[in-house]
Design a protein around this motif. Sequence first.
Motif, short mmCIF file in Angstrom:
data_model
loop_
_atom_site.label_atom_id
_atom_site.label_comp_id
_atom_site.label_asym_id
_atom_site.label_seq_id
_atom_site.Cartn_x
_atom_site.Cartn_y
_atom_site.Cartn_z
N ALA A 1 0.59 -1.16 0.13
CA ALA A 1 -0.05 0.00 -0.06
C ALA A 1 0.90 1.25 -0.11
CB ALA A 1 -0.92 -0.09 1.23
N THR A 2 2.24 1.15 0.13
CA THR A 2 3.00 2.23 0.11
C THR A 2 2.98 3.10 -1.32
OG1 THR A 2 4.67 1.11 1.02
CG2 THR A 2 5.48 3.12 0.12
N THR A 3 2.69 4.47 -1.06
CA THR A 3 2.17 5.23 -2.36
C THR A 3 3.75 5.92 -2.81
OG1 THR A 3 1.75 7.07 -1.00
CG2 THR A 3 0.08 5.63 -1.65
N PHE A 4 3.75 6.01 -4.13
CA PHE A 4 5.02 6.82 -4.61
C PHE A 4 4.92 8.15 -4.25
CE2 PHE A 4 4.41 2.93 -7.23
CZ PHE A 4 5.64 2.32 -6.86
N ALA A 5 3.82 8.87 -4.33
CA ALA A 5 3.87 10.33 -4.29
C ALA A 5 3.94 10.70 -2.89
CB ALA A 5 2.67 11.09 -5.22
N GLY A 6 2.96 10.10 -2.04
CA GLY A 6 2.76 10.41 -0.59
C GLY A 6 3.87 10.06 0.25
N ASP A 7 3.94 8.53 0.36
CA ASP A 7 4.86 7.98 1.28
C ASP A 7 6.30 8.09 0.84
OD1 ASP A 7 2.75 6.99 2.66
OD2 ASP A 7 2.32 5.22 1.64
N LEU A 8 6.88 7.78 -0.31
CA LEU A 8 8.12 7.86 -0.81
C LEU A 8 8.45 9.21 -1.35
CD1 LEU A 8 8.09 4.45 -2.65
CD2 LEU A 8 9.19 5.01 -0.32
N GLU A 9 7.36 10.08 -1.54
CA GLU A 9 7.55 11.31 -1.75
C GLU A 9 8.53 11.57 -3.08
OE1 GLU A 9 9.26 13.66 1.31
OE2 GLU A 9 7.76 13.18 2.65
N PHE A 10 8.17 10.78 -4.22
CA PHE A 10 8.81 10.67 -5.34
C PHE A 10 8.14 12.01 -6.26
CE2 PHE A 10 9.76 6.22 -6.46
CZ PHE A 10 10.57 6.00 -5.70
N ASP A 11 9.22 13.00 -6.65
CA ASP A 11 8.61 13.87 -7.66
C ASP A 11 8.58 13.26 -9.05
OD1 ASP A 11 11.37 13.97 -8.42
OD2 ASP A 11 11.98 15.50 -7.34
N SER A 12 8.21 14.16 -10.18
CA SER A 12 8.06 13.84 -11.75
C SER A 12 9.37 13.20 -11.84
CB SER A 12 7.50 14.91 -12.41
OG SER A 12 8.32 16.06 -12.35
N LEU A 13 10.49 13.79 -11.66
CA LEU A 13 11.71 13.28 -12.09
C LEU A 13 12.13 12.15 -11.83
CD1 LEU A 13 14.08 13.95 -13.90
CD2 LEU A 13 15.10 15.35 -12.07
N THR A 14 11.98 11.79 -10.55
CA THR A 14 12.39 10.59 -9.77
C THR A 14 11.52 9.57 -10.27
OG1 THR A 14 12.81 11.87 -7.78
CG2 THR A 14 12.31 9.35 -7.55
N VAL A 15 10.14 9.71 -10.52
CA VAL A 15 9.21 8.83 -11.19
C VAL A 15 9.77 8.32 -12.58
CG1 VAL A 15 6.92 8.51 -12.26
CG2 VAL A 15 7.02 9.42 -10.19
N MET A 16 10.11 9.37 -13.36
CA MET A 16 10.66 8.97 -14.72
C MET A 16 12.02 8.21 -14.56
SD MET A 16 10.09 12.80 -16.68
CE MET A 16 11.34 12.43 -17.86
N ASP A 17 12.87 8.40 -13.64
CA ASP A 17 14.05 7.66 -13.47
C ASP A 17 13.60 6.50 -13.18
OD1 ASP A 17 15.61 9.89 -14.26
OD2 ASP A 17 16.07 10.31 -12.46
N PHE A 18 12.79 6.23 -12.05
CA PHE A 18 12.55 4.94 -11.62
C PHE A 18 11.51 4.04 -12.51
CE2 PHE A 18 9.28 2.33 -9.02
CZ PHE A 18 10.11 1.48 -8.49
N VAL A 19 10.83 4.60 -13.44
CA VAL A 19 9.98 3.98 -14.61
C VAL A 19 11.08 3.45 -15.46
CG1 VAL A 19 8.28 4.22 -16.30
CG2 VAL A 19 7.78 5.05 -14.03
N ALA A 20 12.00 4.23 -15.67
CA ALA A 20 12.89 3.72 -16.73
C ALA A 20 13.86 2.75 -16.13
CB ALA A 20 13.97 5.13 -17.14
N ALA A 21 14.26 2.62 -14.94
CA ALA A 21 14.97 1.58 -14.48
C ALA A 21 14.18 0.39 -14.45
CB ALA A 21 15.56 1.99 -12.96
N ILE A 22 12.79 0.29 -14.13
CA ILE A 22 11.92 -0.66 -14.35
C ILE A 22 11.53 -1.28 -15.69
CG2 ILE A 22 9.49 -1.28 -14.04
CD1 ILE A 22 10.86 -1.35 -11.49
N GLU A 23 11.53 -0.46 -16.67
CA GLU A 23 11.59 -0.91 -17.98
C GLU A 23 12.86 -1.63 -18.53
OE1 GLU A 23 8.26 2.29 -19.84
OE2 GLU A 23 10.47 2.98 -19.85
N ASP A 24 13.94 -1.00 -18.24
CA ASP A 24 15.30 -1.66 -18.35
C ASP A 24 15.48 -2.99 -17.93
OD1 ASP A 24 15.87 0.60 -20.07
OD2 ASP A 24 17.29 1.31 -18.62
#
Length: 80
Positions: free
Chosen positions: A27-50
């Motif tokens: 149930a951990t949220t990326f925006a609220g709990d982890l406080e990911f900003d849009s740039l962090t989300v982009m980097d994280f998604v790229a890592a997942i995709e790779d």
Amino acid sequence: MNPAEVEERIRTLIEPFNKKGVAVEPATTFAGDLEFDSLTVMDFVAAIEDEFDIIISMNQQAEIDTYGQLVSAVHKLQDS
């Protein structure tokens, strides 16, 4: 790859992005709990995709709010 293996690999990938050391649960949220900003989300998604050799569309990203939803989405994308 089964859901547990997907979850384990994503958990490893999230560590460098989890700057505050938040306990990551389904149930951990990326925006609220982890406080990911849009740039962090982009980097994280790229890592997942790779890592999984998949593409997560912008529409799919918009529907993923929690860690558990991400694990489920990655598992489904691998099967397709």
